[in-house]
Design a protein around this motif. Structure first.
Motif, mmCIF file in Angstrom:
data_model
loop_
_atom_site.group_PDB
_atom_site.id
_atom_site.type_symbol
_atom_site.label_atom_id
_atom_site.label_comp_id
_atom_site.label_asym_id
_atom_site.label_seq_id
_atom_site.Cartn_x
_atom_site.Cartn_y
_atom_site.Cartn_z
ATOM 1 N N ARG A 171 12.392 61.241 -42.066
ATOM 2 C CA ARG A 171 12.799 62.499 -43.307
ATOM 3 C C ARG A 171 13.137 61.860 -44.643
ATOM 4 O O ARG A 171 13.868 60.726 -44.415
ATOM 5 C CB ARG A 171 13.906 63.420 -42.735
ATOM 6 C CG ARG A 171 13.563 64.245 -41.524
ATOM 7 C CD ARG A 171 12.359 65.370 -41.815
ATOM 8 N NE ARG A 171 12.305 66.035 -40.664
ATOM 9 C CZ ARG A 171 11.048 65.861 -40.012
ATOM 10 N NH1 ARG A 171 9.935 65.113 -40.281
ATOM 11 N NH2 ARG A 171 10.781 66.759 -39.008
ATOM 12 N N THR A 184 11.306 56.816 -46.148
ATOM 13 C CA THR A 184 11.935 57.984 -45.245
ATOM 14 C C THR A 184 12.893 57.280 -44.240
ATOM 15 O O THR A 184 12.864 56.189 -43.794
ATOM 16 C CB THR A 184 10.644 58.734 -44.458
ATOM 17 O OG1 THR A 184 9.903 57.855 -43.744
ATOM 18 C CG2 THR A 184 9.861 59.565 -45.421
ATOM 19 N N SER A 240 18.043 63.777 -47.844
ATOM 20 C CA SER A 240 17.972 65.200 -48.484
ATOM 21 C C SER A 240 18.840 65.451 -49.682
ATOM 22 O O SER A 240 18.771 66.408 -50.070
ATOM 23 C CB SER A 240 18.552 66.249 -46.800
ATOM 24 O OG SER A 240 19.555 65.803 -46.793
#
Length: 168
Positions: A68, A46, A71
């Motif tokens: 995160r 991440t 993406s």
């Protein structure tokens, strides 16, 4: 006792690969190291952006909820960025027939790479990058390679901080 730069040591131990290429094909849990295996850590990494470049390990450990997955599909490509980027990688060895592994970052044009790798109750800290002398690398290799000691059945978290004037 052979030095940590002994080429024979490379032949005895396999490398863990992280190519700074995170694919977002779904979170598959913690990768399990089970002996003589190469493990891609892409799906287990991440990211956290630090625009100031001033955050330390303790700061980002307090912000793990802000990390995160990448993406987009395919290899990670952050383009040109003045930010420092943190990568958080969770690993859990099922057993360790080979107690020492290697973490490789397969993108050598990075200006600065810092690694915090757990070793027992402490952290091993490494700093390297293409702006530093080759002799200062933790392991003499064309890519950035860090030693990792795995403790059987103990989850570990590796932190990397990268920055570069070129592409990330």
């Amino acid at each position: 006792m052979p030095s940590r730069y002994d080429p024979r040591m490379f032949r005895r131990f396999l490398m863990l690969f992280i190519l700074i290429a995170v694919t977002h094909s779904g979170w598959a849990g913690v990768p399990v190291a089970n002996g003589d295996t190469r493990i891609s850590l892409n799906a287990h990494t991440t990211l956290f952006e630090d625009p100031s470049g001033k955050l330390g390990l303790g700061d980002v450990q307090e912000r793990i909820h802000e990390f995160r997955p990448y993406s987009k599909s395919g290899d990670i490509n952050l383009g040109y960025s003045t930010s420092h980027w943190w990568l958080r990688i969770e690993i859990e060895p099922e057993y360790t027939a080979t107690p020492r592994w290697w973490l490789q970052i397969g993108y050598p044009p990075l200006d600065m790479v810092e690694a915090w790798i757990p070793e027992g109750n402490t952290w091993q800290y490494y700093r390297t990058g293409d702006l530093l002398r080759f002799a200062e690398r933790p392991t003499p290799h064309r890519n950035f390679v860090f030693p990792v000691r795995l403790v059987p059945q103990q989850k570990g978290v590796i932190y990397l901080r990268v920055a570069s004037n070129g592409t990330l």
